[in-house]
Design a protein around this motif. Structure first.
Motif, mmCIF file in Angstrom:
data_model
loop_
_atom_site.group_PDB
_atom_site.id
_atom_site.type_symbol
_atom_site.label_atom_id
_atom_site.label_comp_id
_atom_site.label_asym_id
_atom_site.label_seq_id
_atom_site.Cartn_x
_atom_site.Cartn_y
_atom_site.Cartn_z
ATOM 1 N N PHE A 1 -35.262 -23.048 -15.198
ATOM 2 C CA PHE A 1 -35.357 -22.437 -16.530
ATOM 3 C C PHE A 1 -36.098 -21.104 -16.452
ATOM 4 C CE2 PHE A 1 -37.705 -21.755 -20.493
ATOM 5 C CZ PHE A 1 -36.703 -21.872 -21.450
ATOM 6 N N HIS A 2 -37.238 -21.109 -15.788
ATOM 7 C CA HIS A 2 -38.044 -19.887 -15.701
ATOM 8 C C HIS A 2 -37.366 -18.821 -14.833
ATOM 9 C CE1 HIS A 2 -41.729 -21.098 -17.849
ATOM 10 N NE2 HIS A 2 -41.351 -22.320 -17.507
ATOM 11 N N ILE A 3 -36.704 -19.251 -13.770
ATOM 12 C CA ILE A 3 -35.994 -18.297 -12.915
ATOM 13 C C ILE A 3 -34.832 -17.663 -13.678
ATOM 14 C CG2 ILE A 3 -34.449 -18.120 -10.919
ATOM 15 C CD1 ILE A 3 -37.356 -18.059 -10.139
ATOM 16 N N ALA A 4 -34.135 -18.450 -14.491
ATOM 17 C CA ALA A 4 -33.002 -17.916 -15.256
ATOM 18 C C ALA A 4 -33.460 -16.810 -16.202
ATOM 19 C CB ALA A 4 -32.320 -19.037 -16.033
ATOM 20 N N ILE A 5 -34.634 -16.975 -16.794
ATOM 21 C CA ILE A 5 -35.168 -15.927 -17.673
ATOM 22 C C ILE A 5 -35.544 -14.695 -16.854
ATOM 23 C CG2 ILE A 5 -37.076 -15.312 -19.211
ATOM 24 C CD1 ILE A 5 -37.046 -18.234 -20.173
ATOM 25 N N ALA A 6 -36.195 -14.921 -15.712
ATOM 26 C CA ALA A 6 -36.579 -13.791 -14.858
ATOM 27 C C ALA A 6 -35.352 -13.039 -14.351
ATOM 28 C CB ALA A 6 -37.426 -14.284 -13.690
ATOM 29 N N GLU A 7 -34.275 -13.762 -14.063
ATOM 30 C CA GLU A 7 -33.036 -13.100 -13.638
ATOM 31 C C GLU A 7 -32.500 -12.202 -14.751
ATOM 32 O OE1 GLU A 7 -31.244 -16.375 -10.455
ATOM 33 O OE2 GLU A 7 -30.680 -16.488 -12.578
ATOM 34 N N GLY A 8 -32.725 -12.621 -15.994
ATOM 35 C CA GLY A 8 -32.259 -11.836 -17.128
ATOM 36 C C GLY A 8 -32.975 -10.505 -17.275
ATOM 37 N N ALA A 9 -34.105 -10.348 -16.595
ATOM 38 C CA ALA A 9 -34.828 -9.073 -16.650
ATOM 39 C C ALA A 9 -34.114 -7.983 -15.856
ATOM 40 C CB ALA A 9 -36.251 -9.253 -16.118
ATOM 41 N N ASN A 10 -33.195 -8.393 -14.978
ATOM 42 C CA ASN A 10 -32.443 -7.442 -14.144
ATOM 43 C C ASN A 10 -33.369 -6.552 -13.311
ATOM 44 O OD1 ASN A 10 -29.954 -8.368 -14.994
ATOM 45 N ND2 ASN A 10 -29.767 -6.865 -16.643
ATOM 46 N N ASN A 11 -34.416 -7.167 -12.773
ATOM 47 C CA ASN A 11 -35.373 -6.444 -11.936
ATOM 48 C C ASN A 11 -35.654 -7.308 -10.706
ATOM 49 O OD1 ASN A 11 -37.860 -5.492 -10.767
ATOM 50 N ND2 ASN A 11 -38.288 -4.384 -12.666
#
Length: 235
Positions: free
Chosen positions: A146-156
């Protein structure tokens, strides 16, 4: 006529050795992160080699990697110890988590697609049975996803690498916390709220929701580990 004799370069033997070392490393790392090897537990190479049914050499090399990662401590002529968990460790890790994941959430709020948000909403429903080891393991993985999916959404990619690294460092805290108390209600409620805020496309609200979630998780883990008689927490 000269007969050419194939040279044996030992590649096969080296591969087998590397395979045994990797097997030992993965097995021992999993035992430390899951809390099967408790914080401050002491052991020797010989004990672990016997438990893993292999020679001491790959076990020694695996332990060397875990020492480098900070999960194990080595003591000459005494053996090894699982690195204790201290209150300062927890506070330091979660301070960095709040900063990195708060930033990731604020950036992801502007990037995540409706399909991404629907997937996060489904992921927020992950639950576990505290009495079942495999269930706890699946839950800890689902929480990380869940947390990785959000971090991936940062596109950084650099920020993603930082979030991933600190989540890995927190893994055994998540295991011990989930085993010490039922975190189903607080985790699912927080995750649902984070998804709701992400749908608003408001970076600052997303940052605030993630920081608050990190702080609640930190306090819950501290309370659980301090009150647990079976966890070696160094104050």
């Amino acid at each position: 006529m000269q007969t050419l004799i194939p040279m044996r370069d030992g590649t096969g033997a080296r591969s087998r050795k590397l395979s045994l070392t990797e097997t030992a490393y993965q097995a021992l790392r999993a035992r430390v992160l899951s809390g099967e090897l408790r914080p401050s537990a002491e052991f020797s190479e010989a004990e672990l080699a016997d438990e893993l049914s292999m020679s001491k050499t790959p076990v020694r090399e695996a332990l060397g990697r875990l020492v480098a990662e900070g999960l194990i401590e080595a003591f000459p002529r005494r053996g090894y110890r699982v690195t204790p968990i201290t209150v300062k460790d927890i506070n330091d890790l979660f301070a960095i988590r709040a900063m990195t994941e708060g930033t990731a959430a604020s950036m992801a709020a502007l990037n995540l697609t409706p399909a991404d948000l629907d997937r996060l909403e489904a992921m927020a429903e992950a639950r576990y049975d505290p009495s079942q080891g495999e269930s706890v393991q699946s839950f800890v993985k689902a929480n990380r996803d869940f947390h990785i999916a959000i971090a991936e959404g940062a596109n950084n990619p650099r920020l993603l690498a930082m979030v991933s690294a600190f989540l890995d460092e927190c893994t055994r805290l998540f295991y011990l916390g989930a085993l010490s108390r039922d975190v189903n209600p607080e985790t699912s409620d927080d995750h649902r709220h984070i998804v709701e805020v992400l749908r608003l496309r408001d970076p600052e609200q997303a940052r605030s929701a993630m920081v608050q979630h990190s702080e609640r998780t930190q306090q819950g883990i501290l309370r659980a580990l301090i009150s647990s008689d079976t966890t070696a927490l160094t104050l």
